[in-house]
Design an enzyme around this catalytic site. Sequence first.
Site, short mmCIF file in Angstrom:
data_model
loop_
_atom_site.label_atom_id
_atom_site.label_comp_id
_atom_site.label_asym_id
_atom_site.label_seq_id
_atom_site.Cartn_x
_atom_site.Cartn_y
_atom_site.Cartn_z
CD GLU A 37 -2.80 1.05 2.47
OE1 GLU A 37 -3.50 2.03 2.65
OE2 GLU A 37 -2.69 0.11 3.28
CG ASP A 38 1.90 2.85 3.43
OD1 ASP A 38 0.81 3.07 2.88
OD2 ASP A 38 2.06 2.79 4.65
#
Length: 708
Positions: A77-78
Amino acid sequence: MAGNLDALADRISSYLAADQVNLVRRAYYYAEQAHDGQRRRSGEAYVTHPLAVANILAEMHMDHQSLMAAMLHDVIEDTGIAKEAISSQFGETVAELVDGVSKLTQMKFENKAEAQAENFQKMALAMARDIRVILVKLADRLHNMRTLDAMPPEKSRRIARETLEIYAPIANRLGMHNMRVEFEDLGFRAMHPMRCERIRAAVRGARGNRKEIVAKIEESLQHCLEREGLPGQVSGREKHLFSIYKKMRGKRKAFADIMDVYAFRIVVDKVDTCYRVLGAVHSLYKPLPGRFKDYIAIPKANGYQSLHTTLFGMHGVPIEIQIRTQEMEDMANNGIAAHWLYKSSGDDSPRSSHARARQWVKGILELQQRAGNSLEFIESVKIDLFPDEVYVFTPKGRIMELPRGATAVDFAYAVHTDVGNTCIACRINRRLAPLSQPLESGETVEIVTAPSARPNPAWLNFVVSGKARTHIRHALKQRRHSESVSLGERLLNKALASFETDLEHIPAQRIQAVLVEYKLSEFEDLLEDVGLGNRMALVVARQLMEGSEEMELAAQAPDSEGPLAIRGTEGLVLSYAKCCTPIPGDPIVGHLSAGKGMVVHLDGCRNIAEIRTNPEKCVPLTWSREVSGEFNVELRVELEHQRGLIALLAGSVTAADANIEKISMDERDGRLSVVQMVVSVRDRVHLARVIKKLRVLMGVSRITRVRA
């Protein structure tokens, strides 16, 4: 950071093999590189968060794949690293777990309720694939809750509310008591800091006064066990802040009343000893009747097992006691996560908690497929998340768990959807009982079904389980849809009759053109709209006939087919007006009401006088020759007051083969009584027969049918 990692490695090396510990280390170094340069809101390096999440899971003795997924859970996600990269480095299983956790936190929505509901649906799907996804997600949320102070107040309150509404109940449903308690207390502190602080101070104050009593009770319980030669460890139980707050609010109790109850736990070596200890403490202090619960023989839905009893202690002080084995204690604290703790023991009981969790998730997925939208789905799931159960038996002796307040209809749907859909009556302990009667633990329930039966909309007023509610709504939607389509077709054919044609003779391309104009994909959707009164049949008919020769001819020959015939079996899309209660044989007219379908009124009903001549709102109706069903009609009977008056009237109505649905009486003076009653009849001829029977009664001076 290396020190923290070494501490984690030491902790997990006590139960994991060396090569597995090295895999966890590798996952950490990978995450550290991936998150390089990123900081948390508190200012620490971002990698402290995945490490803390892994530590939480290590406390529960989770397997190495879960710990690796915890280290990597924010990487996709990051940091923009693809799932495939993780798969090639750490294997498919870990990549799937990481992907599952990432998906739970990714999507953004228009409004918060919808967002929460959608996230919850994704969670259900992720849990179904691998239950460890939700354990990593819960640990992630727990660390976020522990570091919530770094967030702005508005955001921290939103996260706390979501935790209390969704994550705490899930932890509870998976039997993870320690995590649930921490979620609730941290959520409570963020949502209501002042209330939390005041309760904490009050608890601290009360603890001093209680110390002596707690020590005395603990001592007497320990002596009692030693005297009987029973091995067991007695400990006092602290009530946590949120449960005190909930009891004060929900049960409207004062703080002092809640703190007056002393709670203890006795942990023993085996199940047999649990029952021996129960006998010993019951001989030491008098038990409170009706407060004993055996969750060992019948575990809770989340796998929780224990014996619960309440006793009158010294000076009449109530004492709550839980008796359980060490394994049950671990299961109660860590729930489904304890499945990994006891994986090698070969004992079946922890797996039952695992199986129960899977069963629950399977049920959630079924709800998801049936629910009309995500908010309806989350309403159903929230009902199922608070597991205050009753336990009832099928006629063959199988135990069924249902939420508290469940009825026979909930039971029928728990047995099987088809049993619920065709249920018509029930026997509770072999005696006929109403379907709406709440069930009590220990009852035997038998469902009577009929193949032609269908769910009743009134059931939604008393069912409590998410499964029953969802399936009833689904069945009603299906039924309403098919009945709306059928009525829409009849209305449209009737409107087309004025153009001397019907739906069969309308060219397909013309129908398609009208669907495009109305932005509809299916012809059935158009018919449903007409049946529900959302579109006027006459307007749709004109659209379908536009530009044709019949359109011109229609002006000279309006409505050649006559009124629409009512059969009495139209179901949900056709209702009878309560203001004028029409029955077969009465002159009638139909009022099209948007979203409700057709309401049948008497031709002269005052309520529709203003729209009576509007062909778009009112449709001329007649009764079909094959009309069937029972129709309610209100009668007003004036007669001399006499003893047994109601019984006399009821006898006469029954003799005419009719039913009294409602009856009420008021006295005009000491001599004359006026009785209002609602009678169900088949048609006007049947009503005439009822009135004739009533007329011959002594003292009857006048009978009138009540209309608007």
